[in-house]
Design an enzyme around this catalytic site. Structure first.
Site, PDB file in Angstrom:
ATOM      1  N   ARG A   1     -24.485 -12.690   1.104  1.00  0.00           N
ATOM      2  CA  ARG A   1     -23.552 -11.796   0.701  1.00  0.00           C
ATOM      3  C   ARG A   1     -23.961 -11.412  -1.000  1.00  0.00           C
ATOM      4  NH1 ARG A   1     -21.263 -14.550  -2.455  1.00  0.00           N
ATOM      5  NH2 ARG A   1     -20.061 -12.877  -3.221  1.00  0.00           N
ATOM      6  N   GLY A   2     -22.773 -10.759  -1.433  1.00  0.00           N
ATOM      7  CA  GLY A   2     -23.053 -10.393  -2.925  1.00  0.00           C
ATOM      8  C   GLY A   2     -24.110  -9.074  -2.893  1.00  0.00           C
ATOM      9  N   ALA A   3     -23.631  -7.924  -3.675  1.00  0.00           N
ATOM     10  CA  ALA A   3     -24.434  -6.874  -3.567  1.00  0.00           C
ATOM     11  C   ALA A   3     -26.033  -7.049  -3.975  1.00  0.00           C
ATOM     12  CB  ALA A   3     -23.845  -5.712  -4.529  1.00  0.00           C
TER      13      ALA A   3
ATOM     14  N   ARG B   1     -24.387  -3.270   6.198  1.00  0.00           N
ATOM     15  CA  ARG B   1     -23.337  -3.429   5.378  1.00  0.00           C
ATOM     16  C   ARG B   1     -23.193  -1.704   4.475  1.00  0.00           C
ATOM     17  NH1 ARG B   1     -21.113  -8.401   2.356  1.00  0.00           N
ATOM     18  NH2 ARG B   1     -19.049  -7.377   2.835  1.00  0.00           N
TER      19      ARG B   1
ATOM     20  N   GLN C   1     -14.063 -16.060  -1.207  1.00  0.00           N
ATOM     21  CA  GLN C   1     -15.521 -16.368  -2.066  1.00  0.00           C
ATOM     22  C   GLN C   1     -15.236 -16.950  -3.214  1.00  0.00           C
ATOM     23  OE1 GLN C   1     -14.464 -13.310  -0.383  1.00  0.00           O
ATOM     24  NE2 GLN C   1     -16.314 -12.224   0.631  1.00  0.00           N
TER      25      GLN C   1
ATOM     26  N   ASP D   1     -20.172  -3.630  -6.390  1.00  0.00           N
ATOM     27  CA  ASP D   1     -21.037  -3.168  -5.337  1.00  0.00           C
ATOM     28  C   ASP D   1     -21.546  -1.771  -5.304  1.00  0.00           C
ATOM     29  OD1 ASP D   1     -19.051  -5.565  -3.997  1.00  0.00           O
ATOM     30  OD2 ASP D   1     -20.911  -5.424  -2.717  1.00  0.00           O
TER      31      ASP D   1
ATOM     32  N   ASN E   1     -15.807  -2.594  -5.401  1.00  0.00           N
ATOM     33  CA  ASN E   1     -16.010  -4.140  -5.409  1.00  0.00           C
ATOM     34  C   ASN E   1     -15.028  -4.746  -4.662  1.00  0.00           C
ATOM     35  OD1 ASN E   1     -17.390  -6.672  -6.474  1.00  0.00           O
ATOM     36  ND2 ASN E   1     -15.366  -6.724  -7.417  1.00  0.00           N
ATOM     37  N   LYS E   2     -14.941  -6.185  -4.483  1.00  0.00           N
ATOM     38  CA  LYS E   2     -14.392  -6.850  -3.488  1.00  0.00           C
ATOM     39  C   LYS E   2     -12.746  -6.364  -3.450  1.00  0.00           C
ATOM     40  CE  LYS E   2     -15.130  -9.177  -1.105  1.00  0.00           C
ATOM     41  NZ  LYS E   2     -15.568  -8.688   0.286  1.00  0.00           N
TER      42      LYS E   2
END
Ligand code: MRU
Length: 367
Positions: free
Chosen positions: A60-62, A105, A212, A253, A263-264
């Site tokens: 995960r993570g862009a 995603r 996270q 992201d 973003n998150k």
């Protein structure tokens, strides 16, 4: 699966992803769903397994899902070789698998960007080339994207550390080596400043619903010996009110041409709180996270995730069966709430269409 102890970034944080072998090799991922309790790796030998790992957030993570997507396409070339596909059939297979990987995603632009960049290499492969050339050429591109991201992280860390205000730091989600091919974006700013001798406390939002911040950011910081305090997301207002936070710094992201930042989930609320308390709000991201084809934040597709992430977090039921959920993975922070965006080229401040274009100019100049 176990891996050698040498497979680590600085501070003994294990690498989040590794390609094993040549063009016909496979991808190994640190399974982030098991952290911090277990350090386990997943072997991905099919495109479907890479897609599953991206969707269930094992990786995960862009920036990191972009890198995983690029290696995923190398896995697709391996599939074509095993099936002994012709040159044209291999190209068709790769383009189909690229479409599936890019769609795994929808919000982080890095995924479609990295998969598209890797797929483009196929056009330079001659019709007479042996089938192994597909895997080798795609692997060279995926490795290049991975290595570039490592360098981008380092530059972001250097630029960001130089301008980080005094005081403690509040961050959200995970933007470290578990989210990138290097030492991170926002978290690399923090770890670089620490390595340069700055001293502060890092406050990490736990980052509901998948934690996270608590599971991953705190884990990375503990490994690096940097003091970290985990707070529930709803404690951020009181923390900012206390006056001890000098800056808020998060990752991204997707960043639109106007500077709106996806973003998150929870980032938008944090930006409003930072503004209300006069605390500068920074975003740190590489140029690969900018999507200049998207004008405004309202055009960004926001991934909606499973109800169980909210009703049964970490396997514990906290809401009754029958309750509905609202579970967007990301939100959009408007540009006017952002003090500055730190990229590998430096700071974009204030955040406007013009400053973004100017700030990204050097990444578009031919090298
Ligand atoms: O759903 P996730 O964990 O992939 O979300 C990650 C984030 O929102 C990060 O802040 C973002 O990708 C930047 S990572 C350098």
């Amino acid at each position: 699966m176990n891996m050698d102890s040498d497979s680590s970034h600085s501070g003994n944080v294990p690498v989040s992803l590794k390609w094993i072998g040549q063009g016909d090799g496979h991808l190994v991922l640190l399974d982030q769903t098991r952290l911090p309790g277990q350090v386990e790796w997943l072997e991905c030998r099919t495109v479907d397994s890479v897609i599953r790992a991206i969707q269930n957030l094992s990786v995960r993570g862009a920036p990191l899902i972009g890198i995983a997507g690029a290696y995923g396409l190398v896995v697709a070339a391996g599939e074509a070789m095993v099936k002994k596909l012709s040159h044209d059939a291999t190209k068709t297979h790769l383009s189909m698998q690229a479409g599936k990987l890019a769609a795994a995603r929808p919000t982080a632009v890095n995924l479609a960007w990295a998969v598209g960049r890797t797929l483009a290499v196929v056009e330079s492969i001659s019709k007479n080339a042996e089938s192994r050339i597909f895997g080798e050429s795609l692997l060279a591109e995926a490795l290049a994207i991975h290595a570039e991201d490592r360098r981008l992280c380092e530059s972001i860390g250097q630029h960001g550390a130089a301008l980080l205000p005094e005081g403690d730091i509040l961050t959200h989600c995970n933007t470290g080596s578990l989210a990138t091919g290097g030492d991170g974006t926002a978290l690399c700013v923090i770890t670089t400043a620490w390595a340069q001798g700055r001293r502060f406390e890092v406050y990490a939002d736990e980052t509901r619903p998948l934690f996270q911040g608590a599971r991953l950011t705190a884990w990375e910081l503990v490994h690096r010996g940097i003091p970290v305090t985990v707070l529930v997301d709803s404690a951020a207002a009181s923390l900012l009110k206390s006056g001890r936070i000098g800056s808020v710094i998060v990752g991204a992201d997707r960043i639109t041409a106007s500077g709106d930042v996806a973003n998150k989930i929870g980032t938008y609320g944090l930006a409003i709180l930072a503004k209300a308390h006069g605390v500068p709000f920074f975003v740190a991201a590489p140029s690969s996270t900018f999507d200049l084809a998207t004008r405004e934040g309202s055009e960004i597709q926001i991934e909606q995730r499973h109800a169980e992430e909210v009703t049964v977090p970490m396997g514990i039921r906290v809401a009754p069966q029958g309750a509905k959920t609202f579970n967007p993975a990301f939100d959009v922070t408007p540009a006017d709430l952002i003090h500055g965006i730190i990229t590998e080229h430096g700071l974009i401040c204030p955040v406007t269409r013009e400053t973004i274009l100017r700030g990204l100019e050097s990444s578009r100049r031919p090298k």
